[in-house]
Structures are given as structure tokens and as C-alpha cells.
Scaffold this active site. Sequence first.
Site, PDB file in Angstrom:
ATOM      1  N   PHE A 118       0.855  -1.180   0.000  1.00 17.16           N
ATOM      2  CA  PHE A 118       0.000   0.000   0.000  1.00 17.16           C
ATOM      3  C   PHE A 118       0.893   1.232   0.000  1.00 17.16           C
ATOM      4  O   PHE A 118       1.615   1.479   0.966  1.00 17.16           O
ATOM      5  CB  PHE A 118      -0.937  -0.022   1.210  1.00 17.16           C
ATOM      6  N   VAL A 120       0.068   4.650  -0.264  1.00 16.76           N
ATOM      7  CA  VAL A 120      -0.935   5.720  -0.274  1.00 16.76           C
ATOM      8  C   VAL A 120      -0.291   7.008   0.245  1.00 16.76           C
ATOM      9  O   VAL A 120       0.532   6.971   1.164  1.00 16.76           O
ATOM     10  CB  VAL A 120      -2.161   5.310   0.581  1.00 16.76           C
ATOM     11  N   LYS A 122       2.092  10.029   0.826  1.00 14.66           N
ATOM     12  CA  LYS A 122       3.546  10.173   0.683  1.00 14.66           C
ATOM     13  C   LYS A 122       4.298   8.856   0.802  1.00 14.66           C
ATOM     14  O   LYS A 122       5.505   8.811   0.540  1.00 14.66           O
ATOM     15  CB  LYS A 122       4.072  11.159   1.726  1.00 14.66           C
ATOM     16  N   TYR A 123       3.589   7.796   1.208  1.00 18.56           N
ATOM     17  CA  TYR A 123       4.263   6.494   1.274  1.00 18.56           C
ATOM     18  C   TYR A 123       4.762   6.038  -0.089  1.00 18.56           C
ATOM     19  O   TYR A 123       5.561   5.118  -0.177  1.00 18.56           O
ATOM     20  CB  TYR A 123       3.323   5.435   1.874  1.00 18.56           C
ATOM     21  N   ASP A 210       7.088   0.660   3.344  1.00 18.36           N
ATOM     22  CA  ASP A 210       8.181   1.478   3.884  1.00 18.36           C
ATOM     23  C   ASP A 210       9.290   0.586   4.428  1.00 18.36           C
ATOM     24  O   ASP A 210       9.782   0.768   5.548  1.00 18.36           O
ATOM     25  CB  ASP A 210       7.666   2.452   4.956  1.00 18.36           C
ATOM     26  N   HIS A 230       7.022 -10.004  15.404  1.00 16.43           N
ATOM     27  CA  HIS A 230       7.363  -8.572  15.461  1.00 16.43           C
ATOM     28  C   HIS A 230       8.735  -8.391  16.118  1.00 16.43           C
ATOM     29  O   HIS A 230       8.997  -8.972  17.177  1.00 16.43           O
ATOM     30  CB  HIS A 230       6.292  -7.837  16.262  1.00 16.43           C
ATOM     31  N   GLY A 232       9.962  -5.958  17.654  1.00 15.55           N
ATOM     32  CA  GLY A 232      10.001  -5.092  18.828  1.00 15.55           C
ATOM     33  C   GLY A 232       9.665  -5.795  20.134  1.00 15.55           C
ATOM     34  O   GLY A 232       9.911  -5.255  21.214  1.00 15.55           O
ATOM     35  N   GLU A 300      -3.327  -4.610  12.796  1.00 11.12           N
ATOM     36  CA  GLU A 300      -2.361  -5.465  13.496  1.00 11.12           C
ATOM     37  C   GLU A 300      -2.997  -6.113  14.731  1.00 11.12           C
ATOM     38  O   GLU A 300      -2.723  -7.280  15.039  1.00 11.12           O
ATOM     39  CB  GLU A 300      -1.127  -4.638  13.893  1.00 11.12           C
TER      40      GLU A 300
END
Length: 350
Positions: A118, A120, A122-123, A210, A230, A232, A300
Site C-alpha cells: 500500500f 498511499v 507520501k508512502y 516502507d 514482530h 520489537g 495489526e
Amino acid sequence: MPLINGKAVTAVLLIALLLVILYCYVSQSYRVVLSFQEKSKATEDDTSDPEAFVTRHELHLVSPDHLRYKQPSIVQGRTDVVAVTPWLAPVVWEGTFDSGLLDSIYRPKNITVAATVFAVGKYIMFLKDFLETAEKYFFVGFRVHVYVFTDRPNEVPQVKMAAGRQLTVMPVPSSNRWQEISARRMELIQTLIEKKLRNHTDYIFCLDVDSKFHGRWGTESLGGLVAVIHPGYYRNERSKFPYERRPASRAYVAPGEGDFYYCGGAFGGLLQEVHLLAKTCRQNFEADAKVGIEAAWQEESHLNRYMWINKPSKVLSPEYLWQDFKSKNPEIQIIRFSGVVKNYADIRPN
Ligand SMILES: *[C@@H]1O[C@H](CO)[C@@H](O)[C@H](O)[C@H]1NC(C)=O
Ligand SMILES: *[C@@H]1O[C@H](CO)[C@@H](O)[C@H](O)[C@H]1NC(C)=O
């Protein structure tokens, strides 16, 4: 006399036991034959069903004869990580698979792998790097079809793709809130599968734009339902996982529950599995919206709720979605895909 009686009783008991075993054996094989027939019948019926998907690829792993590769060991391997979940799904880490062997198994199957991103608003600025690095590392040598959802179709960069690889732009309306963009992803994935991918595609991966590829992401990642751990939270207690914690939400995960914290930024699997995931998460998201709830981490959170109940059949280690700003931990021997450092204020509309 008592001795003979005892022997006779033993003999009768033994014969009775043998008969019971024989009966069990016969009825068991009969049942196996029956269920096999029922299964093949069901498979035949499925093909006439317009809702049916191609499922053959996952079922039968055939290696070419005379293929030479390193002897696998049953007693030696990585000891610093866990390579299997409690429900016996593999967890993919560098050093747990033979990429040449896996490619040899999957190449004759002539599979098509779809990837959605995706881009969308500025990505869109991340798309070029994503596409260029995917050419280098993502299912190299296999048929790959990238679907780019964007509100800026004119800004989609021209990236040279190898034979058998292609890109399709899927125009979507702009949105003023990134949460809404994120929320609509499941709906768009569901619709894409129903309208375009059915009959043509075997596997699909839904990836964050990104991010960039830095290492191989290939056939070792294929599975029914595939989730990525994940980066993190993988060393944390489950009480620290950022699940949705309000019982009123359909994404709720209760304290003391949950296996791992999975990424919303990368998931995939067989087409029909991802279709069910997208459809379910979308329904739950919409049910939440009706009562004014937005889950803590949007899709998520719903994905994590889904994976708690529907266990992934393959789990990808954090090698498959790292974050550029994080320093590499010792168990991470290779980073395959990683989120780029970005300033949210620059790219998010709110
Ligand atoms: C592989 O699949 C594609 C698309 O489904 C098809 O066009 C092509 O003929 C297939 N190739 C082989 C060798 O089966
Ligand atoms: C898939 O095949 C079925 C049956 O042949 C057909 O009805 C359906 O329209 C096809 N779907 C797509 C997306 O091509």
C-alpha cells in the site's frame, strides 16, 4: 484339574483378545479407506465450485532425484533460538533450512506468488526501493506479481523486472487518516483475492511498503498461514505485548493469553488462508467501528487476535521484518526485510 481349567481360561481369553484386535484392525483399515474416498470425492466436488482455490501445492513435496545437499542432522542445529512452536509449526531462522533444496522442490510446481503493498499518500516515496530490492531478494527465479495500491498511480516508479515478474497498479481513493488507510487494507486484500487472484495465484504476501529487502526471502517462507514475529517484542513477556486490551473489541486478547506478537507489516500464505484472514479481520474491524471502537493497532490488533485462534502453520522469525533503527541482536544472523527509518510527521496525513 484346577491347573487345566486355568490353562483353558487363559486360552479362551487369548483367543477373545485376538478376535478383538483383528476386528479393530479390519474396521480401522476400512474406515481409513472410507475417509480417503470421501476426501477425494470432496476434492473433486471442490473443483466444480466457483469459490474453489487451487490447493495442490502445499500438499506434496517432491524433491528431484539425485539432488545433492548437506546431510541434515537430527541432533545438531541452532541452539540459540526456538525453531518450532508448541503447536509444531516451524519457526524459520537462518540455519534451519536448505534454500537450494526448497527451491528445487517448489520450482517444478510453477507457483505464482503475489505481493501486495500500500503506497498511499507520501508512502509512495518508499516504493522504488521496495520494488528494486524485491527484484534482488524476493522469490528470485519464481513468478511474482506485485500489486501496488495507491492514490498516486502516476507516481509509481518504473522498475525493471525480470522475466516472469510483473506489477499491477490498483488505484485507491486518498484518505485523511493513516488509521483508515491501514484499516481498509484487509478489505482491499479480500477483494483483490476474490476479483483477480483466484485461479491464477498460489501464495500471497502482504507487505509494508516502507521497508526494504536486504537478504533472501524465498520458498522457505511458504506455508498455509504465515505470520512474522514482530521485532520489537519477541524477547518480552506476553503481558507486555500491545494487544487490544478492551474486552468490548473484537480484537481483544485477554491477559495471560497470546503466543507471540505478530507484525501487521508482513503476513501471508496460501490464497484461501489469507482470504479467510482478511475477511474475518475486516468483519471484526467493521463490527468494532459500529460500536465506536478502533483497536489499539488497527489491523495489526485484529491480525493478532486472528492468529491466536487460527494458529499460523509457519512462523517467520524477526529476520523477516526487522527495523533499521534497531541494532542487530546476536540471534539475528541475517536481516532479510527491514522497515526504513522515517519521520512520521513527514509522511502521515494526520
Ligand atoms: C506456469 O504457469 C503460468 C501461469 O499460470 C503458465 O502460463 C505457464 O504456462 C506455466 N508453465 C509451465 C511450464 O507449466
Ligand atoms: C475462476 O474460475 C472460476 C471457474 O472456472 C470462474 O467462475 C471465476 O470467474 C474465475 N475467477 C477469476 C477471478 O478469474
